[in-house]
Structure formats: structure tokens, C-alpha cells
Design an enzyme around this catalytic site. Structure first.
Site, PDB file in Angstrom:
ATOM      1  N   ALA A 127      47.403  24.130 -26.192  1.00 47.77           N
ATOM      2  CA  ALA A 127      46.739  23.451 -25.076  1.00 47.77           C
ATOM      3  C   ALA A 127      45.352  24.032 -24.833  1.00 47.77           C
ATOM      4  O   ALA A 127      45.100  25.213 -25.059  1.00 47.77           O
ATOM      5  CB  ALA A 127      47.588  23.572 -23.813  1.00 47.77           C
TER       6      ALA A 127
ATOM      7  N   GLY B  97      51.372  24.719 -28.272  1.00 48.19           N
ATOM      8  CA  GLY B  97      51.400  23.306 -28.622  1.00 48.19           C
ATOM      9  C   GLY B  97      51.013  23.041 -30.056  1.00 48.19           C
ATOM     10  O   GLY B  97      51.439  22.041 -30.645  1.00 48.19           O
TER      11      GLY B  97
ATOM     12  N   GLU C 209      54.091  23.459 -31.898  1.00 45.01           N
ATOM     13  CA  GLU C 209      54.980  22.351 -31.560  1.00 45.01           C
ATOM     14  C   GLU C 209      54.617  21.083 -32.332  1.00 45.01           C
ATOM     15  O   GLU C 209      55.498  20.302 -32.702  1.00 45.01           O
ATOM     16  CB  GLU C 209      54.954  22.100 -30.053  1.00 45.01           C
ATOM     17  CG  GLU C 209      55.687  23.191 -29.275  1.00 45.01           C
ATOM     18  CD  GLU C 209      55.510  23.078 -27.778  1.00 45.01           C
ATOM     19  OE1 GLU C 209      56.535  23.058 -27.075  1.00 45.01           O
ATOM     20  OE2 GLU C 209      54.359  23.017 -27.303  1.00 45.01           O
TER      21      GLU C 209
ATOM     22  N   GLU D  61      54.065  30.557 -24.578  1.00 39.10           N
ATOM     23  CA  GLU D  61      53.796  29.954 -23.276  1.00 39.10           C
ATOM     24  C   GLU D  61      54.239  30.797 -22.084  1.00 39.10           C
ATOM     25  O   GLU D  61      53.575  30.807 -21.037  1.00 39.10           O
ATOM     26  CB  GLU D  61      54.459  28.570 -23.196  1.00 39.10           C
ATOM     27  CG  GLU D  61      53.733  27.479 -23.958  1.00 39.10           C
ATOM     28  CD  GLU D  61      54.111  27.378 -25.424  1.00 39.10           C
ATOM     29  OE1 GLU D  61      53.736  26.386 -26.064  1.00 39.10           O
ATOM     30  OE2 GLU D  61      54.789  28.315 -25.924  1.00 39.10           O
TER      31      GLU D  61
END
Length: 268
Positions: free
Chosen positions: A74, A119, A122, A142
Site C-alpha cells: 500500500a 499488498g 498479496e 502489516e
């Protein structure tokens, strides 16, 4: 969205390049190490929507233009300026990007080098196969910034490595270098530095030589059957088999085998 040659742009930060029946989904925000901003998330979603509707794309490879990063997750600089209301509004936008990759109907391969964190990892986990070079550093950090993996990490990682190992990795927020990541099953193939994209494209080309109808049905059976008991899983497999058994691809595959020639898949 702009088109140039065999490259199609989706906003400023995402491109799709074609290599025959292989589509390369390119993360192209090098100044930010492909940090996923709101705009970039929208672009990923748009590219995935176009790819999902493209019957000529048999396999998708997810790559990065940055030399030292696949994607760092992110965009925390953007997030730092957000109010709570901004964050609430952004959530469905970013979630759609990760879901877009995860729900692509054809096989997907991630080509990872450098940092693939949060992310970014991910996005790779959303693919069916992950190829990494020896510079890769992966992890879901995170909880170290007060949130949790929100792009599928808490669900996708345990499906790869088991619940206890996923818990240890998520709770410690630790980063893993390429060799350990391969040993623990966080990535599937480990290649020499700089070879991740080449290997991923080669692997995708090998997949794409097969029936597009068969590939999509096999992926559907794998995804829908995962986690079910054996009897239910076999019903999922039977439904997927029935969806291809009377297809043009099945007829062509059998004919080509008997005539000892390469198949010419109709894709239907």
C-alpha cells in the site's frame, strides 16, 4: 486507457502486453516501487476486467518494471494524508484490485524480484504460481504498522503454508529472503537473479499451448474444490469436467492426438 502496438495502458501505472496467447500484466509505477495508490488500484482493477473478458488470453503473467521491487504494498505516503472517511472510501477500491487478480479465470503466474511486501506479496499470492529470483524479499508486515493483511493475505498464505506457519509469519511481520521463502513454500520456483520474468513467461507459454477451455475449467475446479471434503470436491470436479466434455476444444484435442498433429484450439 490507451493502446500502443501490443501494449495497452490502463491509467498511468498499469499496462498489459501481449505475447501471443500470454498476457503480461505490468505494474509500472517505478518512482514509488509500485506502491499501490488509489489510482493504481483502479488501474489494476480495470486491467483485470479487460483480461477476464479477453477470450484470446489463455494465461496472465504479473510483472514489475522496477529493478529492485515487485511491489512494496500500500502507498503509505498517500494513506498518511487520509482521514478516517478517506480510508473507508478507499477500501472497496483497493480490495477490488486484489480480487481482480485473484478472480482472473485463466491461470496466472507472478514474476517476483526484489521487495514483495504487504499488498505486493498479496498480489503475488493471488496468482496460481509464483516464480521468484534470488533477490526476492517477501512478507506480510502489516501488523507492524497497526493493521492486518487486507488484500487476501490472511486467507491465501495459510492455504499455501498451513495455518500455524502463516500465523507465525503474519504475527512476527518478518521478511523472508528468497531461499527461505522457497523452502517454506511461499514461492514455487526459485531462479537466478534477473530471470524471474523470463521463467514466468516461458512457464506461461507452456501452459498457453493447452486448451483454453480446459485451462479455465481446471482452474475453476482447483479453486472451488479447495477446502471441501473429498466427496464435495469430486462433485466440483465433475461439474467442471461436464463443462468441457462436449466442447470444441475436447473434440479438437482428441482429433489432434489421433492424427498426431498439434491441436488448433477453437477456444469454445
Amino acid at each position: 486507457m490507451a493502446e500502443q502496438g501490443d501494449e495497452r495502458r490502463f491509467g498511468e501505472y498499469v499496462a498489459v502486453r501481449r505475447h501471443g496467447h500470454v498476457a503480461e500484466l505490468v505494474l509500472d509505477r517505478p518512482k514509488a516501487m509500485n506502491a499501490v495508490s488509489t489510482d493504481m488500484a483502479r488501474s489494476i482493477t480495470g486491467a483485470c476486467e479487460a483480461l477476464a473478458a479477453d477470450r484470446d488470453a489463455r494465461v496472465v503473467v504479473l510483472t514489475s518494471t522496477h529493478e529492485r521491487a515487485f511491489c512494496v504494498g500500500a502507498d503509505l505516503k498517500e494513506r498518511n494524508s487520509f482521514s478516517d472517511a478517506d480510508l473507508v472510501r478507499q477500501r472497496p477500491v483497493t480490495r477490488a484490485a486484489y480480487t481482480g487478480v485473484l478472480e482472473l479465470p485463466m491461470p496466472t503466474v507472478a514474476a517476483v524480484h526484489g521487495f514483495a511486501l504487504g499488498g505486493g506479496f498479496e498480489l503475488a499470492l493471488s496468482c496460481d504460481v509464483i516464480v521468484a529470483d534470488r533477490t526476492a524479499v517477501v512478507g506480510l508486515p502489516e501488523v507492524s504498522v497497526g493493521v492486518i493483511p487486507g488484500g487476501g493475505g490472511t486467507q491465501l498464505l495459510p492455504r499455501r503454508v498451513g495455518a500455524a506457519r502463516a500465523a507465525e509469519l503474519i504475527f512476527t511481520a518478518r521478511r523472508l529472503e528468497a531461499v527461505e521463502a522457497r523452502e517454506l513454500g511461499l514461492v514455487d520456483q526459485l531462479v537466478d537473479e534477473g530471470q524471474d520474468r523470463t521463467r514466468a513467461l516461458d512457464l506461461a507459454a507452456r501452459m498457453a499451448a493447452n486448451s483454453p477451455v480446459g485451462l479455465r475449467a481446471a482452474k475453476r475446479a482447483l479453486r472451488l474444490g479447495h477446502g471441501l471434503d473429498l466427496r464435495a470436491g469430486l462433485e466440483v470436479e465433475d461439474a467442471a469436467w461436464r463443462s468441457v466434455a462436449f466442447s470444441g476444444d475436447r473434440a479438437e484435442g482428441v482429433a489432434a492426438f489421433n492424427e498426431k498433429r498439434p491441436p488448433k484450439w477453437p477456444g469454445e
